[in-house]
Design a protein around this motif. Structure first.
Motif, PDB file in Angstrom:
ATOM      1  N   TRP A  77      -8.212  40.724 -10.539  1.00 43.97           N
ATOM      2  CA  TRP A  77      -7.777  41.205  -9.321  1.00 43.97           C
ATOM      3  C   TRP A  77      -8.327  40.046  -8.407  1.00 43.97           C
ATOM      4  CZ3 TRP A  77      -7.420  46.710  -7.287  1.00 43.97           C
ATOM      5  CH2 TRP A  77      -7.244  46.934  -5.967  1.00 43.97           C
ATOM      6  N   PRO A  78      -7.839  38.841  -8.196  1.00 44.44           N
ATOM      7  CA  PRO A  78      -8.454  37.649  -7.448  1.00 44.44           C
ATOM      8  C   PRO A  78      -8.833  38.101  -5.953  1.00 44.44           C
ATOM      9  CG  PRO A  78      -6.387  37.019  -8.473  1.00 44.44           C
ATOM     10  CD  PRO A  78      -6.400  38.569  -8.488  1.00 44.44           C
ATOM     11  N   ARG A  79      -9.682  37.462  -5.602  1.00 47.14           N
ATOM     12  CA  ARG A  79     -10.389  37.562  -3.956  1.00 47.14           C
ATOM     13  C   ARG A  79      -9.248  37.239  -3.213  1.00 47.14           C
ATOM     14  NH1 ARG A  79     -14.059  32.860  -2.211  1.00 47.14           N
ATOM     15  NH2 ARG A  79     -13.195  30.992  -3.091  1.00 47.14           N
ATOM     16  N   ARG A  80      -8.301  36.199  -3.510  1.00 48.61           N
ATOM     17  CA  ARG A  80      -7.010  35.961  -2.703  1.00 48.61           C
ATOM     18  C   ARG A  80      -5.844  35.989  -3.640  1.00 48.61           C
ATOM     19  NH1 ARG A  80     -10.889  31.936  -0.958  1.00 48.61           N
ATOM     20  NH2 ARG A  80     -11.613  31.973   1.127  1.00 48.61           N
ATOM     21  N   GLY A  81      -4.778  36.250  -2.660  1.00 48.07           N
ATOM     22  CA  GLY A  81      -3.511  36.422  -3.442  1.00 48.07           C
ATOM     23  C   GLY A  81      -3.135  37.724  -3.602  1.00 48.07           C
ATOM     24  N   LEU A  82      -1.775  38.056  -4.095  1.00 49.05           N
ATOM     25  CA  LEU A  82      -1.244  39.318  -4.477  1.00 49.05           C
ATOM     26  C   LEU A  82      -0.985  39.667  -5.814  1.00 49.05           C
ATOM     27  CD1 LEU A  82       1.596  39.345  -1.659  1.00 49.05           C
ATOM     28  CD2 LEU A  82      -0.579  40.359  -1.564  1.00 49.05           C
ATOM     29  N   PHE A  83      -1.218  38.628  -6.815  1.00 49.93           N
ATOM     30  CA  PHE A  83      -0.755  39.027  -7.939  1.00 49.93           C
ATOM     31  C   PHE A  83      -2.016  39.563  -8.904  1.00 49.93           C
ATOM     32  CE2 PHE A  83      -0.747  37.702 -12.408  1.00 49.93           C
ATOM     33  CZ  PHE A  83       0.707  37.938 -13.007  1.00 49.93           C
ATOM     34  N   ARG A  84      -1.684  40.467  -9.725  1.00 47.02           N
ATOM     35  CA  ARG A  84      -2.716  41.394 -10.562  1.00 47.02           C
ATOM     36  C   ARG A  84      -2.468  41.366 -11.882  1.00 47.02           C
ATOM     37  NH1 ARG A  84      -4.349  41.110  -5.981  1.00 47.02           N
ATOM     38  NH2 ARG A  84      -4.796  42.658  -4.540  1.00 47.02           N
ATOM     39  N   ARG A  85      -3.311  40.684 -12.640  1.00 50.68           N
ATOM     40  CA  ARG A  85      -3.158  40.539 -14.163  1.00 50.68           C
ATOM     41  C   ARG A  85      -3.378  42.099 -15.046  1.00 50.68           C
ATOM     42  NH1 ARG A  85      -5.736  35.809 -12.803  1.00 50.68           N
ATOM     43  NH2 ARG A  85      -4.322  33.895 -13.692  1.00 50.68           N
ATOM     44  N   PRO A  86      -2.817  42.334 -15.960  1.00 48.73           N
ATOM     45  CA  PRO A  86      -3.083  43.287 -16.768  1.00 48.73           C
ATOM     46  C   PRO A  86      -4.272  42.942 -17.673  1.00 48.73           C
ATOM     47  CG  PRO A  86      -1.192  41.909 -17.707  1.00 48.73           C
ATOM     48  CD  PRO A  86      -1.421  41.507 -16.407  1.00 48.73           C
ATOM     49  N   GLY A  87      -4.898  44.001 -18.125  1.00 44.08           N
ATOM     50  CA  GLY A  87      -6.004  43.537 -19.016  1.00 44.08           C
ATOM     51  C   GLY A  87      -7.105  44.854 -18.785  1.00 44.08           C
ATOM     52  N   LEU A  88      -8.423  44.421 -19.114  1.00 48.00           N
ATOM     53  CA  LEU A  88      -9.498  45.335 -18.957  1.00 48.00           C
ATOM     54  C   LEU A  88     -10.564  44.690 -18.189  1.00 48.00           C
ATOM     55  CD1 LEU A  88     -11.061  47.952 -19.942  1.00 48.00           C
ATOM     56  CD2 LEU A  88     -11.760  46.564 -21.844  1.00 48.00           C
ATOM     57  N   ALA A  89     -10.736  45.353 -17.085  1.00 47.44           N
ATOM     58  CA  ALA A  89     -11.724  44.940 -16.013  1.00 47.44           C
ATOM     59  C   ALA A  89     -12.822  45.652 -16.265  1.00 47.44           C
ATOM     60  CB  ALA A  89     -11.151  45.050 -14.586  1.00 47.44           C
ATOM     61  N   VAL A  90     -13.917  44.807 -16.259  1.00 45.77           N
ATOM     62  CA  VAL A  90     -15.372  45.499 -16.813  1.00 45.77           C
ATOM     63  C   VAL A  90     -16.376  45.356 -15.617  1.00 45.77           C
ATOM     64  CG1 VAL A  90     -17.244  45.780 -18.243  1.00 45.77           C
ATOM     65  CG2 VAL A  90     -14.823  45.368 -19.258  1.00 45.77           C
ATOM     66  N   VAL A  91     -17.129  46.424 -15.245  1.00 47.39           N
ATOM     67  CA  VAL A  91     -18.519  46.275 -14.520  1.00 47.39           C
ATOM     68  C   VAL A  91     -19.386  46.817 -15.340  1.00 47.39           C
ATOM     69  CG1 VAL A  91     -20.034  47.544 -12.764  1.00 47.39           C
ATOM     70  CG2 VAL A  91     -17.461  46.383 -12.153  1.00 47.39           C
ATOM     71  N   GLU A  92     -20.561  45.975 -15.559  1.00 45.78           N
ATOM     72  CA  GLU A  92     -21.478  46.345 -16.784  1.00 45.78           C
ATOM     73  C   GLU A  92     -23.011  46.394 -15.978  1.00 45.78           C
ATOM     74  OE1 GLU A  92     -23.204  44.656 -21.046  1.00 45.78           O
ATOM     75  OE2 GLU A  92     -21.715  43.604 -20.002  1.00 45.78           O
ATOM     76  N   PHE A  93     -23.634  47.663 -16.021  1.00 43.48           N
ATOM     77  CA  PHE A  93     -24.922  47.728 -15.635  1.00 43.48           C
ATOM     78  C   PHE A  93     -26.087  47.283 -16.558  1.00 43.48           C
ATOM     79  CE2 PHE A  93     -22.632  50.430 -13.017  1.00 43.48           C
ATOM     80  CZ  PHE A  93     -23.078  50.438 -11.764  1.00 43.48           C
ATOM     81  N   LEU A  94     -26.756  46.168 -16.368  1.00 45.27           N
ATOM     82  CA  LEU A  94     -27.816  45.525 -17.339  1.00 45.27           C
ATOM     83  C   LEU A  94     -29.089  46.083 -17.277  1.00 45.27           C
ATOM     84  CD1 LEU A  94     -26.265  42.092 -16.426  1.00 45.27           C
ATOM     85  CD2 LEU A  94     -25.734  43.509 -18.189  1.00 45.27           C
ATOM     86  N   PRO A  95     -29.788  45.698 -18.323  1.00 41.81           N
ATOM     87  CA  PRO A  95     -31.060  46.237 -18.248  1.00 41.81           C
ATOM     88  C   PRO A  95     -32.062  45.948 -17.111  1.00 41.81           C
ATOM     89  CG  PRO A  95     -30.597  45.538 -20.455  1.00 41.81           C
ATOM     90  CD  PRO A  95     -29.431  44.954 -19.571  1.00 41.81           C
ATOM     91  N   PRO A  96     -32.957  46.884 -16.580  1.00 40.51           N
ATOM     92  CA  PRO A  96     -33.627  46.672 -15.125  1.00 40.51           C
ATOM     93  C   PRO A  96     -34.652  45.592 -15.275  1.00 40.51           C
ATOM     94  CG  PRO A  96     -34.416  48.626 -16.529  1.00 40.51           C
ATOM     95  CD  PRO A  96     -33.207  48.106 -17.076  1.00 40.51           C
ATOM     96  N   ILE A  97     -34.767  44.799 -14.340  1.00 39.90           N
ATOM     97  CA  ILE A  97     -35.829  44.068 -14.047  1.00 39.90           C
ATOM     98  C   ILE A  97     -36.903  44.738 -13.283  1.00 39.90           C
ATOM     99  CG2 ILE A  97     -36.642  41.895 -12.779  1.00 39.90           C
ATOM    100  CD1 ILE A  97     -33.737  40.914 -12.832  1.00 39.90           C
ATOM    101  N   ALA A  98     -38.051  44.941 -14.131  1.00 40.54           N
ATOM    102  CA  ALA A  98     -39.181  45.578 -13.388  1.00 40.54           C
ATOM    103  C   ALA A  98     -39.713  45.093 -12.256  1.00 40.54           C
ATOM    104  CB  ALA A  98     -40.327  45.701 -14.657  1.00 40.54           C
ATOM    105  N   PRO A  99     -40.185  45.831 -11.402  1.00 46.10           N
ATOM    106  CA  PRO A  99     -40.929  45.346 -10.208  1.00 46.10           C
ATOM    107  C   PRO A  99     -42.008  44.364 -10.243  1.00 46.10           C
ATOM    108  CG  PRO A  99     -41.333  47.636 -10.137  1.00 46.10           C
ATOM    109  CD  PRO A  99     -40.508  47.330 -11.498  1.00 46.10           C
ATOM    110  N   GLY A 100     -42.533  43.854  -9.331  1.00 46.90           N
ATOM    111  CA  GLY A 100     -43.745  43.122  -9.450  1.00 46.90           C
ATOM    112  C   GLY A 100     -43.482  41.563 -10.014  1.00 46.90           C
TER     113      GLY A 100
END
Length: 241
Positions: free
Chosen positions: A187-210
């Protein structure tokens, strides 16, 4: 050609769905932040569900989704990763550009949910205002979501990470959850074309404070960029594509 047609049909129905859902939930949202959140989560769910059937684009959230008060520092490639993160988090509070407040439907709902709007043209003042909003307690407990690069970044493009994320990390003294994505390939930031496939959002291990500002920024950028590039390659993106 068929995928172009499917993309246009998808965009049309998603555009129509936004005001329809906004109006349906408006009476509840006027008196309740929960109503506003439910409306926006419903729209995000609709867009992700219809993407699967109309354009062949599936959406997947990986990793441990934070439930408490944390800072979420996310890669931003597309409107799709916004919806996926918002839908996944219990009470997301996005730091966003002020212009969004004047967008029809979206603007009214972001005001109701008390998102944190900043003026990107005034960097020093924007950071100060962002800090004031957090310090003053006007922002209810939740997951504060910031885009360290400050804008959508196309796959393969390099945009530096901005210091505002480190300032907020130091003030909050909370874990920072890095988030990677490959949504921009499908899903590009510009344009109308949308590709088929698997879009992923991945929550990664936390960065500790300090951590110091420099140490934090280095770890955040390396973590997010490495994971995002891996997701892009998994999805089929290549630098010369």
């Amino acid at each position: 050609m068929l995928q172009w047609i499917r993309s246009l049909v998808y965009i049309l129905q998603a555009t129509i769905a936004m005001p329809v859902i906004g109006l349906v939930f408006a009476p509840w949202a006027m008196f309740s932040k929960t109503g506003a959140y439910t409306a926006c989560k419903t729209y995000a769910a609709w867009c992700m569900w219809s993407a699967r059937w109309l354009i062949g684009l599936r959406c997947e959230v990986r990793g441990e989704v934070p439930q408490g008060e944390v800072l979420v520092a996310a890669k931003h490639q597309s409107f799709l990763d916004i919806m996926m993160i918002f839908h996944a988090l219990p009470r997301a509070k996005f730091i966003m550009k002020r212009e969004i407040l004047w967008t029809p439907v979206i603007g009214q709902y972001t005001k109701r949910m008390q998102m944190i709007a900043v003026d990107r043209g005034k960097r020093g003042k924007a950071i100060s205002k962002m800090m004031e909003d957090v310090n003053a307690g006007r922002i209810e407990p939740g997951q504060i979501v910031i885009y360290p690069q400050g804008t959508r970044v196309a796959p393969g493009a390099h945009v530096g990470y901005k210091v505002g994320t480190a300032v907020l990390y130091g003030q909050l003294e909370q874990p920072c959850i890095p988030v990677a994505t490959n949504a921009g390939y499908f899903w590009p930031r510009r344009g109308l074309f949308r590709r088929p496939g698997l879009a992923v959002v991945e929550f990664l291990p936390p960065i500790a404070p300090g951590l110091t500002k420099d140490a934090f920024m280095k770890q955040l950028e390396q973590t997010v960029e490495t994971a995002s590039n891996a997701l892009l390659h998994e999805g089929g993106w290549r630098p010369d594509a």
